[in-house]
Write an enzyme that holds these catalytic residues in place. Structure first.
Site, PDB file in Angstrom:
ATOM      1  N   ASP A  68       0.810  -1.217   0.000  1.00  0.00           N
ATOM      2  CA  ASP A  68       0.000   0.000   0.000  1.00  0.00           C
ATOM      3  C   ASP A  68       0.843   1.266   0.000  1.00  0.00           C
ATOM      4  O   ASP A  68       0.355   2.344   0.358  1.00  0.00           O
ATOM      5  CB  ASP A  68      -0.923  -0.002   1.215  1.00  0.00           C
ATOM      6  CG  ASP A  68      -0.148  -0.117   2.528  1.00  0.00           C
ATOM      7  OD1 ASP A  68       0.782  -0.944   2.591  1.00  0.00           O
ATOM      8  OD2 ASP A  68      -0.469   0.612   3.479  1.00  0.00           O
ATOM      9  N   LYS A 180      -6.759  -0.197   6.184  1.00  0.00           N
ATOM     10  CA  LYS A 180      -5.579   0.078   7.005  1.00  0.00           C
ATOM     11  C   LYS A 180      -5.439   1.585   7.215  1.00  0.00           C
ATOM     12  O   LYS A 180      -5.642   2.372   6.285  1.00  0.00           O
ATOM     13  CB  LYS A 180      -4.324  -0.466   6.342  1.00  0.00           C
ATOM     14  CG  LYS A 180      -3.035  -0.052   7.068  1.00  0.00           C
ATOM     15  CD  LYS A 180      -1.819  -0.210   6.183  1.00  0.00           C
ATOM     16  CE  LYS A 180      -0.660   0.611   6.726  1.00  0.00           C
ATOM     17  NZ  LYS A 180       0.552   0.492   5.936  1.00  0.00           N
ATOM     18  N   GLU A 220      -3.400   0.329  13.588  1.00  0.00           N
ATOM     19  CA  GLU A 220      -1.932   0.358  13.520  1.00  0.00           C
ATOM     20  C   GLU A 220      -1.346   1.635  14.119  1.00  0.00           C
ATOM     21  O   GLU A 220      -1.109   2.611  13.401  1.00  0.00           O
ATOM     22  CB  GLU A 220      -1.464   0.230  12.061  1.00  0.00           C
ATOM     23  CG  GLU A 220       0.053   0.228  11.912  1.00  0.00           C
ATOM     24  CD  GLU A 220       0.521   0.190  10.465  1.00  0.00           C
ATOM     25  OE1 GLU A 220       1.740   0.226  10.251  1.00  0.00           O
ATOM     26  OE2 GLU A 220      -0.329   0.137   9.553  1.00  0.00           O
ATOM     27  N   GLU A 222       1.914   2.624  14.933  1.00  0.00           N
ATOM     28  CA  GLU A 222       3.298   2.159  14.831  1.00  0.00           C
ATOM     29  C   GLU A 222       4.204   2.926  15.786  1.00  0.00           C
ATOM     30  O   GLU A 222       4.287   4.151  15.729  1.00  0.00           O
ATOM     31  CB  GLU A 222       3.825   2.313  13.406  1.00  0.00           C
ATOM     32  CG  GLU A 222       5.274   1.857  13.278  1.00  0.00           C
ATOM     33  CD  GLU A 222       5.813   1.902  11.856  1.00  0.00           C
ATOM     34  OE1 GLU A 222       7.031   1.668  11.688  1.00  0.00           O
ATOM     35  OE2 GLU A 222       5.043   2.177  10.930  1.00  0.00           O
ATOM     36  N   LYS A 262      -2.188  -4.241  13.950  1.00  0.00           N
ATOM     37  CA  LYS A 262      -0.884  -4.255  13.278  1.00  0.00           C
ATOM     38  C   LYS A 262       0.114  -3.506  14.159  1.00  0.00           C
ATOM     39  O   LYS A 262       0.464  -2.350  13.905  1.00  0.00           O
ATOM     40  CB  LYS A 262      -0.970  -3.622  11.879  1.00  0.00           C
ATOM     41  CG  LYS A 262       0.332  -3.760  11.081  1.00  0.00           C
ATOM     42  CD  LYS A 262       0.153  -3.359   9.634  1.00  0.00           C
ATOM     43  CE  LYS A 262       1.487  -3.473   8.892  1.00  0.00           C
ATOM     44  NZ  LYS A 262       1.368  -3.193   7.450  1.00  0.00           N
ATOM     45  N   SER A 331       2.145  -8.741   8.712  1.00  0.00           N
ATOM     46  CA  SER A 331       1.642  -7.847   7.671  1.00  0.00           C
ATOM     47  C   SER A 331       2.849  -7.032   7.218  1.00  0.00           C
ATOM     48  O   SER A 331       3.042  -5.886   7.619  1.00  0.00           O
ATOM     49  CB  SER A 331       0.535  -6.932   8.217  1.00  0.00           C
ATOM     50  OG  SER A 331       0.103  -6.033   7.220  1.00  0.00           O
ATOM     51  N   TYR A 393       5.817   6.638   4.489  1.00  0.00           N
ATOM     52  CA  TYR A 393       5.209   5.872   3.394  1.00  0.00           C
ATOM     53  C   TYR A 393       4.728   6.799   2.294  1.00  0.00           C
ATOM     54  O   TYR A 393       4.315   7.907   2.557  1.00  0.00           O
ATOM     55  CB  TYR A 393       4.009   5.061   3.929  1.00  0.00           C
ATOM     56  CG  TYR A 393       4.427   3.823   4.664  1.00  0.00           C
ATOM     57  CD1 TYR A 393       4.438   2.584   4.037  1.00  0.00           C
ATOM     58  CD2 TYR A 393       4.805   3.881   5.996  1.00  0.00           C
ATOM     59  CE1 TYR A 393       4.804   1.439   4.718  1.00  0.00           C
ATOM     60  CE2 TYR A 393       5.184   2.740   6.685  1.00  0.00           C
ATOM     61  CZ  TYR A 393       5.179   1.524   6.042  1.00  0.00           C
ATOM     62  OH  TYR A 393       5.544   0.400   6.718  1.00  0.00           O
TER      63      TYR A 393
END
Length: 393
Positions: A68, A180, A220, A222, A262, A331, A393
């Site tokens: 993604d 997500k 998620e 992170e 995640k 993942s 990202y």
């Protein structure tokens, strides 16, 4: 509609790191007993489907392929092998991944970028249909990226709630069945109470909106690898962050049986002087999960976060050496794709070899999910770390 169930939680969320809770009145004792309240978990029209989708993704020996990356990040990966960042090149790379024969034996879900969800192969076959034929559930990245959080310690917040309901409905119509949303927490920056609350609340609102539109939300927050802190500090922050996340998930009436998590693995900071063993990482990570994650959650799908391919697999394997209350799996993005890119090099004659490289990594992580992985025979390339400070990202 199914009847509502009740989840009892303390009315105050857990203590903020380094600061007082927002719920604590000035001058009051933090140890005073607070009233308990009950939040109804409202089952919506999609509840049965959400639960079934989550169970399908959290199936034995399988995990998620994350592809993604934004067009800009995908462009950086293509640039590493000398390819221009064009739609045709992005399509060619994603076609390589999503049409790999036999991928569904090891992969249960694939997270796509919006462009990919609507793309087809060069023969005109929708990527969504390629996944379905392998019994892989299509997913979609729905957040709009990180931006600076005013009033924080140089931290970020994740945008994308505006228009999310209508976009989610469109993604469902196109074939996506899970979503997500990635937000981040930085240990070197604090984390501040503001950043933790913003991350937890944003994830909870996204999760509620996703479920309302038929998409299983991957939750998620992170915790970035950046920093020189020890593993004990990571554990402290992770426990705090996840306590806040579940507090707000409950406030937003999210059905826990219809979500996936995640998380980051609990590791020392990337710049810490001592490296932790897979056994130590597994022990700390499972300790955090057992303290914070209800067994109603069907699956824990770890992100790799810049670990090497072999490290991410070894750590996952160590966590599956005994029974867990949830499906503990992967993942991965870079930890599944790095070897593939370097094998492919953008050359048509390397297409099949690159697909075989993907299967090798997918199978290794499948075995790790089952607790049967051995690092014997791993290549030197798979053991190279992929941590990038301040990675986006």
């Amino acid at each position: 509609m199914a009847s509502a169930s009740l989840v009892k939680l303390n009315a105050s969320s857990s203590q903020w790191i380094g600061q007082k809770s927002f719920n604590q009145r000035h001058g009051s004792s933090p140890y005073l007993a607070l009233p308990r309240v009950a939040f109804p978990i409202r089952a919506g029209a999609y509840t049965d489907e959400l639960v079934q989708t989550a169970k399908s993704i959290a199936s034995p020996g399988r995990g998620i392929l994350a592809i993604d990356e934004s067009n800009a990040t995908c462009g950086k990966r293509l640039d590493s092998i000398g390819l221009d960042n064009t739609e045709s090149n992005r399509q060619a790379y994603r076609q390589l991944l999503l049409t790999t024969p036999g991928l569904g034996e090891y992969i249960s879900g694939a997270i796509l970028f919006e462009e990919t969800l609507y793309q087809s192969t060069t023969d005109g076959k929708k990527f969504v249909d390629c996944l379905r034929e392998e019994k892989i559930v299509p997913g979609i990245k729905v957040d709009k990226g990180l931006v600076p959080l005013p009033g924080s310690n140089n931290e970020s917040w994740c945008q994308g709630l505006d228009g999310l309901a209508s976009r989610s409905a469109q993604y469902y119509e196109q074939g996506a069945r899970f979503a997500k949303w990635r937000t981040v927490v930085s240990i070197p920056c604090g984390p501040s109470a503001l950043a933790v609350k913003e991350a937890a609340w944003g994830l909870a609102r996204y999760a509620a909106i996703s479920q309302d539109n038929g998409l299983v939300p991957i939750v998620e927050p992170e915790i970035l690898l950046d920093g020189d802190h020890p593993i004990e500090r990571t554990l402290e922050v992770a426990e705090h962050v996840w306590s806040e996340v579940f507090y707000y998930l409950a406030q937003n009436n999210v059905v826990f049986e219809g979500i996936l998590l995640k998380p980051s693995m609990v590791t020392p900071g990337a710049e810490h002087k001592e490296k932790a063993s897979p056994e130590t990482i597994a022990k700390s990570t499972l300790k955090m999960l057992k303290r914070r994650v209800p067994p109603a959650v069907p699956g824990i799908m770890f992100l790799s976060g810049g670990q090497s391919e072999a490290e991410a697999t070894l750590n996952l394997n160590a966590m599956n050496q005994g029974p867990n209350p949830w499906h503990v799996s992967f993942s991965y993005a870079r930890a599944l794709q790095n070897s593939v890119l370097k094998t492919w090099q953008g050359r048509p004659e390397n297409f099949e070899a690159a697909q075989k490289s993907l299967l090798v990594r997918a199978k290794a992580n499948s075995l790790a999910q089952l607790g049967r992985y051995s690092a014997e025979g791993e290549s030197d390339e798979s053991q190279k770390g992929m941590f990038v400070k301040g990675y986006t990202y």
